[in-house]
Scaffold this motif. Structure first.
Motif, mmCIF file in Angstrom:
data_model
loop_
_atom_site.group_PDB
_atom_site.id
_atom_site.type_symbol
_atom_site.label_atom_id
_atom_site.label_comp_id
_atom_site.label_asym_id
_atom_site.label_seq_id
_atom_site.Cartn_x
_atom_site.Cartn_y
_atom_site.Cartn_z
ATOM 1 N N MET A 447 0.902 -1.321 0.103
ATOM 2 C CA MET A 447 0.055 0.016 -0.027
ATOM 3 C C MET A 447 0.913 1.236 0.174
ATOM 4 S SD MET A 447 -3.070 -1.266 2.456
ATOM 5 C CE MET A 447 -4.124 0.244 2.380
ATOM 6 N N ILE A 448 2.054 1.096 0.729
ATOM 7 C CA ILE A 448 2.810 2.310 0.944
ATOM 8 C C ILE A 448 3.348 2.625 -0.560
ATOM 9 C CG2 ILE A 448 4.883 3.163 1.807
ATOM 10 C CD1 ILE A 448 4.025 1.745 4.420
ATOM 11 N N ASP A 449 4.035 1.594 -1.169
ATOM 12 C CA ASP A 449 4.535 1.545 -2.410
ATOM 13 C C ASP A 449 3.764 2.049 -3.539
ATOM 14 O OD1 ASP A 449 7.181 0.740 -1.263
ATOM 15 O OD2 ASP A 449 6.887 -1.358 -1.937
ATOM 16 N N ALA A 450 2.710 1.769 -3.500
ATOM 17 C CA ALA A 450 1.707 2.101 -4.381
ATOM 18 C C ALA A 450 1.162 3.506 -4.389
ATOM 19 C CB ALA A 450 0.316 1.444 -4.116
ATOM 20 N N GLY A 451 1.669 4.266 -3.544
ATOM 21 C CA GLY A 451 1.434 5.765 -3.101
ATOM 22 C C GLY A 451 0.113 5.905 -2.348
ATOM 23 N N LEU A 452 -0.266 4.955 -1.532
ATOM 24 C CA LEU A 452 -1.371 5.569 -0.889
ATOM 25 C C LEU A 452 -1.375 5.943 0.655
ATOM 26 C CD1 LEU A 452 -3.127 2.054 -2.118
ATOM 27 C CD2 LEU A 452 -3.609 4.344 -3.086
ATOM 28 N N GLY A 453 -0.329 6.066 1.070
ATOM 29 C CA GLY A 453 0.205 6.577 2.514
ATOM 30 C C GLY A 453 0.463 5.185 3.327
ATOM 31 N N GLU A 454 0.504 5.555 4.482
ATOM 32 C CA GLU A 454 0.744 4.582 5.405
ATOM 33 C C GLU A 454 -0.729 4.172 6.163
ATOM 34 O OE1 GLU A 454 3.885 5.236 8.293
ATOM 35 O OE2 GLU A 454 5.347 5.963 6.423
ATOM 36 N N PRO A 455 -1.170 3.269 5.899
ATOM 37 C CA PRO A 455 -2.431 2.857 6.830
ATOM 38 C C PRO A 455 -2.043 2.762 8.185
ATOM 39 C CG PRO A 455 -1.570 0.772 5.644
ATOM 40 C CD PRO A 455 -0.796 2.073 5.093
ATOM 41 N N GLU A 456 -3.167 3.187 9.104
ATOM 42 C CA GLU A 456 -2.952 3.426 10.469
ATOM 43 C C GLU A 456 -4.200 2.395 11.310
ATOM 44 O OE1 GLU A 456 -3.422 7.368 11.501
ATOM 45 O OE2 GLU A 456 -1.509 7.855 10.702
ATOM 46 N N ILE A 457 -4.825 1.649 10.434
ATOM 47 C CA ILE A 457 -5.811 0.802 10.865
ATOM 48 C C ILE A 457 -5.780 -0.721 10.367
ATOM 49 C CG2 ILE A 457 -8.173 0.449 11.578
ATOM 50 C CD1 ILE A 457 -8.446 3.444 11.555
ATOM 51 N N PHE A 458 -5.992 -1.780 10.906
ATOM 52 C CA PHE A 458 -5.936 -3.070 10.308
ATOM 53 C C PHE A 458 -7.130 -3.690 10.666
ATOM 54 C CE2 PHE A 458 -5.080 -7.440 10.179
ATOM 55 C CZ PHE A 458 -4.239 -7.483 9.068
ATOM 56 N N GLU A 459 -8.031 -4.368 9.593
ATOM 57 C CA GLU A 459 -8.967 -5.080 9.746
ATOM 58 C C GLU A 459 -8.661 -6.644 9.491
ATOM 59 O OE1 GLU A 459 -12.990 -6.160 7.638
ATOM 60 O OE2 GLU A 459 -12.265 -4.689 6.982
ATOM 61 N N THR A 460 -8.935 -7.626 10.475
ATOM 62 C CA THR A 460 -8.680 -9.049 10.123
ATOM 63 C C THR A 460 -9.793 -9.568 9.295
ATOM 64 O OG1 THR A 460 -8.089 -9.129 12.609
ATOM 65 C CG2 THR A 460 -8.470 -11.108 11.703
ATOM 66 N N PRO A 461 -9.173 -10.349 8.157
ATOM 67 C CA PRO A 461 -10.235 -10.887 7.378
ATOM 68 C C PRO A 461 -11.090 -12.115 8.106
ATOM 69 C CG PRO A 461 -7.918 -10.956 6.437
ATOM 70 C CD PRO A 461 -7.731 -10.486 7.969
ATOM 71 N N HIS A 462 -12.548 -11.699 7.674
ATOM 72 C CA HIS A 462 -13.532 -12.577 8.418
ATOM 73 C C HIS A 462 -13.655 -12.396 10.048
ATOM 74 C CE1 HIS A 462 -14.972 -13.713 4.471
ATOM 75 N NE2 HIS A 462 -14.024 -14.803 4.255
ATOM 76 N N TYR A 463 -12.850 -11.417 10.435
ATOM 77 C CA TYR A 463 -12.719 -11.334 12.032
ATOM 78 C C TYR A 463 -12.390 -12.305 12.777
ATOM 79 C CZ TYR A 463 -16.090 -7.228 10.840
ATOM 80 O OH TYR A 463 -16.399 -6.035 10.412
#
Length: 591
Positions: A447-463
């Motif tokens: 995501m960072i290399d794609a130029g989208l900035g540094e994400p600050e939140i995570f979501e677990t797949p299917h919780y």
């Protein structure tokens, strides 16, 4: 005069053969470009990396978590539980669930009630005791402190009758201080109690969670306040709560408060998806820990499962609508896509870096009020069906699951059908904290290399994840946006086991036992078809769930939506939630 150029018979044969080869090569190229069985990224380094995993038992140790956690500098709560009897693991899970909730107000510290030291509650702003073992007797020191100290105490479930025995005339002291007899209760059949009246609101109760409820018998004295009362109904009509007394009362106290003691007559932590009394329980902590909190109604929406194979037109349309409606939104991004080729004989892998049109659409969403969060790395694991297909967006990433034809053990695992039950199988083969951490960081870097900035939140797949995976998430991120799984043994240090876990959604933001802030998603999502024994969920259903959450003082209505669905579903849901008085805010502003 030169002779006219002529090919020999051998040269003519060679020329024809060469022309035939050229035609065949050209046809192969054209076929390769149009054949649906081939995919860009087939056999790519990404495909090899994420379909090559170790086999066998994960082994290794599991992460340890502190018994004290939450927000320092605010209210402190001691959570006590029964570590005895057949329900010992339930007691631990209920304590963790309660501890998670009270971190909304500060810190939680969890201990078995047997370890309680005399006068220990004096060091806390409040105490919660969860009684699960009816044969247990809390320590004398704890009982005496409930009677003699002024620390606010919430007693949930069993064993309040212990106040009627022991040394001295404790029952008389209890009656004198609190105004009612702890040994006198009214037994009510659970199947009569379909709702609980709380703050002028009827809250749905799941009747199958227990067989009976022991309701306290209280008079009309001013010293006892009935905070919530359970309504007795049969065939949708009010009935007496006492089977042999047709003229008896049609409701019974469900939660009462007197002086510093709040008593909840049952543990409202089972079946919390159907059992809205969990929301009453969540709200009771305001009276215990933060009575001056001002009511608010906040909402949040997340666009789900956006990755390299999403439709950029759908993404732009969603962003345009939400911006125009004045709705901040979140986007759950799957950085890497792994799937089988159409002929199912190979695998292909792509990342956002291979899809500039998707990256452009994500930037478009950011410009229109979207906050990008990382939603796993591949949203699948290895080449196994986990449990569906191995395809990104469909499968679990941080725990193994299967489809069972039976709801209860012994499970019959097999092909997934709409009538299947999704059940935990165990930890993935690469379950070390460092392995999970490296996987999460790989997706984050995409995501960072794609130029989208540094994400600050995570979501677990299917919780769903293992304790080690949650520990890894906490090392990379300070916050998650989701519902979460919590395992028995998390406090006692026993190994986690499939099926001995508690899935919890939150009515407000918490700081959970895994050490992370958790922003709530608590309404679910819209579905167009029945799946895994779950009925379809339309906008009306999500709006009804938002209405149920109004039972909580700081009400949160948070849901997610898949961008490939009809945008009218999204519009109807947003408008319906707003009609209840909710205001949409960025997820980081949720209280």
């Amino acid at each position: 005069m030169s002779k006219t150029f002529e090919l020999t018979r051998g040269q003519r044969a060679a020329w024809v053969a060469g022309l035939l080869v050229l035609v065949l090569v050209s046809a192969a190229v054209v076929f390769g470009l149009t054949n649906d069985s081939l995919r860009e990224g087939q056999g790519s380094p990404l495909a090899r990396e994420y379909t090559t995993v170790s086999d066998g038992d994960p082994g290794g140790s599991e992460a340890a978590f502190a018994e004290k956690f939450g927000q320092e500098g605010k209210a402190s709560t001691l959570v006590l539980y029964d570590k005895t009897g057949k329900s010992a693991s339930d007691g631990e899970l209920y304590a963790v669930a309660t501890g998670n909730l009270v971190t909304h107000f500060g810190t939680a510290e969890i201990k078995p009630v047997a370890d309680y030291a005399d006068k220990a509650m004096s060091a806390y702003d409040a105490v919660v005791y969860i009684g699960t073992d009816s044969a247990a007797t809390p320590p004398e020191g704890f009982l005496d402190d409930v009677l003699t100290l002024d620390t606010p105490v919430m007693w949930v479930g069993e064993n309040l009758n212990a106040m009627s025995g022991g040394q001295g005339d404790r029952a008389a002291s209890f009656r004198e201080k609190f105004g009612w007899d702890p040994g006198e209760t009214q037994t009510v059949s659970s199947d009569l109690l379909h709702s609980v009246r709380y703050n002028d609101r009827d809250v749905a109760r799941y009747t199958d969670s227990v067989e009976t409820v022991e309701s306290p018998v209280v008079g009309s004295g001013d010293s006892v306040e009935v905070l919530a009362s359970a309504q007795c109904r049969k065939d949708d009509a009010p009935v007496s709560c006492v089977a042999d007394d047709a003229d008896g009362a049609q409701d019974v106290p469900w939660t009462v408060r007197s002086k510093n003691l709040t008593f909840v007559s049952e543990i409202p932590l089972d079946y919390i998806d159907e059992n809205d009394v969990y929301l009453i329980y969540s709200d009771l902590f305001y009276g215990l820990l933060a009575p001056d909190t001002a009511p608010v109604k906040q909402a949040a929406v997340r666009l789900e499962d956006v990755g390299p194979e999403s439709d950029p037109a759908d993404l732009r349309a969603m962003a345009d609508y939400l911006q125009g409606a004045g709705v901040p939104f979140q986007v759950a991004v799957m950085p890497i896509h792994i799937a089988k080729t159409p002929d199912e004989n190979d695998w292909y892998g792509l990342s956002l870096l291979d899809r500039p049109e998707i990256v452009d659409a994500l930037k478009y969403m950011q410009d229109r009020g979207g906050t990008l969060i990382q939603h796993g790395t591949t949203h699948q694991f290895g080449t196994s069906d986990n449990p569906y297909s191995g395809r990104t967006g469909e499968d679990y990433e941080f725990y193994r699951f299967g489809c069972s034809a039976t709801a209860q053990q012994p499970f019959e695992f097999g092909e997934c059908k709409n009538t299947s039950y999704i059940r935990q199988i165990g930890r993935v083969s690469e379950d070390a904290v460092e392995q999970h951490k490296a996987r999460i960081e790989k997706g984050r870097q995409v995501m960072i290399d794609a130029g989208l900035g540094e994400p600050e939140i995570f979501e677990t797949p299917h919780y769903a994840a293992s304790p080690n995976a949650y520990a890894a998430m906490t090392e990379v991120y300070n916050a998650r946006y989701e519902q979460s799984d919590y395992f028995a043994g998390i406090l006692s240090g026993e190994p986690s086991e499939a099926g001995r876990a508690y899935s919890q959604h939150f009515p407000y933001a918490v700081h959970d036992i895994y050490g992370s802030k958790v922003y709530p998603e608590n309404l679910g999502n819209i579905t167009e078809a029945e799946q895994n024994n779950h009925a379809t969920r339309d906008p009306e259903f999500l709006i009804s769930r938002a209405e149920a959450h109004l039972a909580v003082r700081e009400s949160t209505a948070s849901f997610f939506f898949h961008p490939y669905l009809d945008i009218d579903y999204l519009k109807e849901t947003v408008e319906g939630i707003r009609g209840l008085g909710y205001e949409f805010v960025p997820v980081v502003e949720l209280k």
